[in-house]
Design an enzyme around this catalytic site. Structure first.
Site, short mmCIF file in Angstrom:
data_model
loop_
_atom_site.label_atom_id
_atom_site.label_comp_id
_atom_site.label_asym_id
_atom_site.label_seq_id
_atom_site.Cartn_x
_atom_site.Cartn_y
_atom_site.Cartn_z
N ASP A 253 0.64 -1.13 -0.14
CA ASP A 253 0.20 0.32 -0.02
C ASP A 253 0.63 1.09 -0.31
OD1 ASP A 253 -2.15 1.91 0.17
OD2 ASP A 253 -2.63 1.58 2.13
N SER A 254 -0.26 2.17 -0.53
CA SER A 254 1.18 4.28 -0.08
C SER A 254 1.41 3.93 1.18
CB SER A 254 0.37 4.78 -0.45
OG SER A 254 -0.89 4.80 0.46
N TYR B 132 -1.20 8.36 -2.54
CA TYR B 132 -1.18 7.95 -4.10
C TYR B 132 -1.79 8.43 -5.06
CZ TYR B 132 1.97 4.32 -3.48
OH TYR B 132 3.32 3.29 -4.06
N GLY B 133 -3.59 8.43 -3.87
CA GLY B 133 -4.39 9.82 -4.24
C GLY B 133 -5.09 10.59 -5.02
N CYS C 176 -4.24 -1.52 -2.06
CA CYS C 176 -4.25 0.23 -2.43
C CYS C 176 -5.27 -0.03 -3.58
CB CYS C 176 -2.98 0.17 -2.55
SG CYS C 176 -3.19 1.98 -3.41
N ASN C 177 -6.37 0.23 -3.32
CA ASN C 177 -7.17 0.56 -4.33
C ASN C 177 -6.81 1.59 -5.63
OD1 ASN C 177 -9.70 -0.36 -3.49
ND2 ASN C 177 -8.85 0.12 -1.78
N THR C 178 -5.96 2.62 -5.00
CA THR C 178 -5.71 3.70 -6.12
C THR C 178 -4.62 2.67 -6.74
OG1 THR C 178 -5.97 4.72 -4.42
CG2 THR C 178 -4.69 5.78 -6.34
N GLU D 86 -2.51 8.37 8.31
CA GLU D 86 -1.44 8.41 8.08
C GLU D 86 -0.72 8.84 9.57
OE1 GLU D 86 1.16 6.50 6.69
OE2 GLU D 86 -0.79 6.27 4.98
N CYS E 59 -11.13 2.74 0.14
CA CYS E 59 -9.44 3.17 0.32
C CYS E 59 -9.23 2.73 1.66
CB CYS E 59 -9.77 4.12 0.13
SG CYS E 59 -7.43 4.85 0.82
N THR E 60 -8.46 1.80 1.53
CA THR E 60 -7.91 0.73 2.89
C THR E 60 -7.67 1.81 3.66
OG1 THR E 60 -5.57 0.91 2.11
CG2 THR E 60 -6.85 -1.09 1.48
N HIS E 61 -7.46 3.06 3.68
CA HIS E 61 -6.91 4.38 4.65
C HIS E 61 -8.17 4.81 5.09
CE1 HIS E 61 -3.12 4.60 2.85
NE2 HIS E 61 -2.62 5.38 4.10
N1 DGL Z 1 -4.95 3.10 0.66
C1 DGL Z 1 -4.55 3.70 -0.44
C2 DGL Z 1 -6.51 3.02 -1.65
O1 DGL Z 1 -5.92 2.02 -0.26
C3 DGL Z 1 -4.87 4.38 -0.71
C4 DGL Z 1 -4.51 6.01 -0.08
C5 DGL Z 1 -3.35 7.07 -0.89
O2 DGL Z 1 -2.36 6.68 -0.71
O3 DGL Z 1 -4.39 8.55 -1.45
O4 DGL Z 1 -6.58 3.58 -2.24
#
Ligand code: DGL
Length: 290
Positions: A16-17, A48-49, A79-81, A169, A201-203
């Site tokens: 993931d990011s 990443y997003g 990470c979905n992104t 984060e 988003c996994t966050h």
């Molecule tokens: N956790 C990531 C996701 O599932 C990306 C979060 C990010 O870095 O913007 O998309």
């Protein structure tokens, strides 16, 4: 570079990011307690997003190559992104090593969670990063799945919530600032009155309480981390690739920036000591990009 899946005791690579993918790692560790898991958090280049798909794709290709160099038997894109920008790249680079993504599991979990609403179409909300929303990855997946599970296509509202990632984060998983951000982002979603909302988003599961408060009571909220972990166990079992050990699997963490911040958040979320953290600079691998 292609992978190698000969050995049952090879590790599983998860990335993931940043800390978000830990929400997937925790489920993997529950479902597969004897497996050696290598987690890569690209803290130095997160989020990443808000970056272009081309940039995320470059990062993701580097991470994939790194995990393959560690001889992983399975890659989990937590990470979905990364899936939105480069899911196909990861699969192409990794083959024959299998690749699993959280996206399909989250979409399926939402479709399965919503009960048919009579003649009324089902309403599904998607909360994700700007890159994921722009890709329509979830929308496409939900429409595909609804053909088999629902009598009519669902109404879908997507919303990017960029501040959620830095809040996660920073460890601001609850409290007034997080509540305010959720209120601000989810006002229209609340009016939409969704039957289910995907944390795409996994966050975002880290901010679950604030998100729940900002949505109408009773909204089903979820993601596919648990279902992915169970599917990973099935896949490894079918392929005869489950680790042979009876001992607890090793959890190995690799990050591309400050190890201390990551360790703090990881220990808090996983509720266990995190003592194997290496720092690595993947830009040093740039020269290897094809
Ligand atoms: N956790 C990531 C996701 O599932 C990306 C979060 C990010 O870095 O913007 O998309």
């Amino acid at each position: 570079m292609s992978g190698n899946i000969e050995d049952k005791n090879f590790p599983i690579g998860v990335f993931d990011s940043g800390v978000g993918g830990l929400t997937v790692l925790r489920e993997l560790n529950k479902a597969l307690p004897h497996e050696h898991l290598i987690y890569f958090g690209d803290l130095g280049r997160s989020p990443y997003g808000t970056k272009s798909p081309a940039t995320v794709r470059r990062y993701v290709r580097q991470i994939t190559r790194h995990l393959l160099s560690r001889k992983v038997k399975l890659i989990v894109i937590a990470c979905n992104t990364a899936s939105a920008a480069a899911g196909d790249d990861v699969k192409a680079l990794a083959a024959p090593v299998p690749v699993m993504e959280v996206v399909g599991h989250s979409a399926r979990a939402a479709i399965e969670a919503v009960l048919p609403q009579g003649d009324e179409p089902v309403r599904i909300g998607v909360l994700a990063t700007a890159t994921t929303v722009a890709s329509d990855l979830y929308k496409d997946r939900l429409l595909e799945l609804s053909d088999h599970h629902l009598s009519a296509p669902p109404l879908i509202m997507q919303k990017a919530c960029p501040l959620f990632v830095p809040l996660a984060e920073e460890g601001l998983w609850e409290g007034p600032i997080t509540d305010l951000a959720a209120e601000m982002y989810l006002a229209k979603m609340r009016e939409f009155d969704p039957h289910a909302v995907i944390l795409g988003c996994t966050h975002y599961p880290l901010l679950r309480k604030a998100i729940e408060k900002a949505l109408p009571p009773g909204t089903v909220l979820g993601n596919g981390a648990e279902s992915l972990a169970l599917a990973a166990r099935d896949l490894l079992s079918e392929q005869g690739l489950l680790a042979e050990s009876e001992l607890p699997g090793r959890l190995e963490f690799i990050v591309s920036d400050s190890e201390d911040t990551f360790r703090r958040q990881a220990e808090r979320f996983l509720d266990m000591p995190v003592d194997i953290v290496h720092h690595i600079d993947l830009d040093a691998c740039e020269g290897r990009e094809e």
